[in-house]
Design an enzyme around this catalytic site. Sequence first.
Site, short mmCIF file in Angstrom:
data_model
loop_
_atom_site.label_atom_id
_atom_site.label_comp_id
_atom_site.label_asym_id
_atom_site.label_seq_id
_atom_site.Cartn_x
_atom_site.Cartn_y
_atom_site.Cartn_z
N ASP A 124 13.82 0.28 0.96
CA ASP A 124 13.14 0.92 2.07
C ASP A 124 13.64 0.36 3.39
O ASP A 124 13.26 0.82 4.45
CB ASP A 124 11.62 0.69 2.00
CG ASP A 124 11.23 -0.73 2.38
OD1 ASP A 124 10.24 -0.87 3.12
OD2 ASP A 124 11.88 -1.69 1.94
N GLY A 174 8.56 1.47 -5.21
CA GLY A 174 9.62 0.86 -4.41
C GLY A 174 9.23 0.40 -3.02
O GLY A 174 10.04 -0.24 -2.35
N ASP A 175 8.01 0.70 -2.58
CA ASP A 175 7.63 0.30 -1.22
C ASP A 175 6.12 0.12 -1.12
O ASP A 175 5.47 0.68 -0.24
CB ASP A 175 8.12 1.34 -0.21
CG ASP A 175 8.18 0.80 1.21
OD1 ASP A 175 8.09 -0.43 1.39
OD2 ASP A 175 8.32 1.60 2.15
N PHE A 176 5.56 -0.68 -2.01
CA PHE A 176 4.12 -0.93 -2.02
C PHE A 176 3.78 -1.90 -0.89
O PHE A 176 3.42 -3.05 -1.12
CB PHE A 176 3.71 -1.51 -3.38
CG PHE A 176 2.75 -0.63 -4.14
CD1 PHE A 176 1.44 -1.01 -4.34
CD2 PHE A 176 3.16 0.59 -4.65
CE1 PHE A 176 0.56 -0.22 -5.05
CE2 PHE A 176 2.29 1.40 -5.36
CZ PHE A 176 0.97 1.00 -5.55
N ASN A 177 3.90 -1.43 0.34
CA ASN A 177 3.65 -2.33 1.46
C ASN A 177 2.26 -2.12 2.04
O ASN A 177 1.53 -1.21 1.66
CB ASN A 177 4.75 -2.21 2.52
CG ASN A 177 4.70 -0.92 3.32
OD1 ASN A 177 3.65 -0.53 3.85
ND2 ASN A 177 5.83 -0.26 3.44
#
Length: 332
Positions: free
Chosen positions: A6, A178-181
């Site tokens: 990301d 892929g982008d568990f922010n």
Amino acid sequence: MSSGNDCRPQTLTKPALSEKEAAELVDRVFGLNVSWLRPLPSYDDQNFHVGVSGNNNGAEGADEYVLKITNSADSREPELIQAQTQAMMFLSAQGFPSATPYLTKDGSIMSLESGDPGNKKHMVRLLNYLPGTPVAKIAPSAQLLYEIGKLAASLDKALAEKFHHPSVKSLHRGINHGDFNDYNILVDCSSASPENPQYRVSGILDFSDMSYGYYVFEVAIAIMYMMIESPDPLGVGGHVLAGFESVVPLTAEERGALFLLVSGRFAQSLVIAAHTALLYPENKEYLMITAKTGWKHLMTMFEMGQEAVEKKWFETAQAYMHRAPAPSVGGC
């Protein structure tokens, strides 16, 4: 799917539609009358929060949407955007709090459009708006961190076992969000008590970095981002790991790689964000969110050392095996 990064550098492909052009796009492509529209922060796409006051095609629908205009580079890979969107639809049908697309006037889930000053082509989608507060705006409890880890694993497991698409191709591999922010996870408060708010996850955003890879990548990404705003950053990992392993236990090799993967994600995010901010200073505040605390957290990890950090994470995760976690995510 994507490469799972990301933090890829922006190129000169980010859409630059005006609010007027965006509103006209919603009307022309989706047949909805825009009553208000405002920009949303984004990395290399362009997003708008859209309110509508009825529609032109006679269809019933929600009153609020997110107009997502994909950058021109990614728009040249429509099969990947289609896979991401269908994964979101699949997850919503499985009960996950994922957005779903509002169909275009010709019944498609997306449309390739031109219209920015460079007349580049951009894939356009209109997604239902998910209300909630980003995790970044609250102080997550240990229980909420556990639930976030569990949600990440449950989502990946559902995609790996039940979702099929031609674009999706183990030591232990599957499809990762892929982008568990902390800005891609929304929560809402399920308690009326301001002294003891009870949070639950109400939305999962941004599937543009879905990738096929090892499960440990997902938990490493989640740990890294949950550390960003935490007053006890090194304590975060054990709670997220415990939640993840309640659904998908990691192998010994994966656990052994976790420290370096979390560190690597920090380094990747920080270096590329700094580079990109030089190219796009107008978007610096959004691009440098991780940098506000990220360098400090990364240095603290290395000063403490891999063995000590892993000991803290693994002992915390181990403690969950001897007690049943609370059924709801806890107060902060």
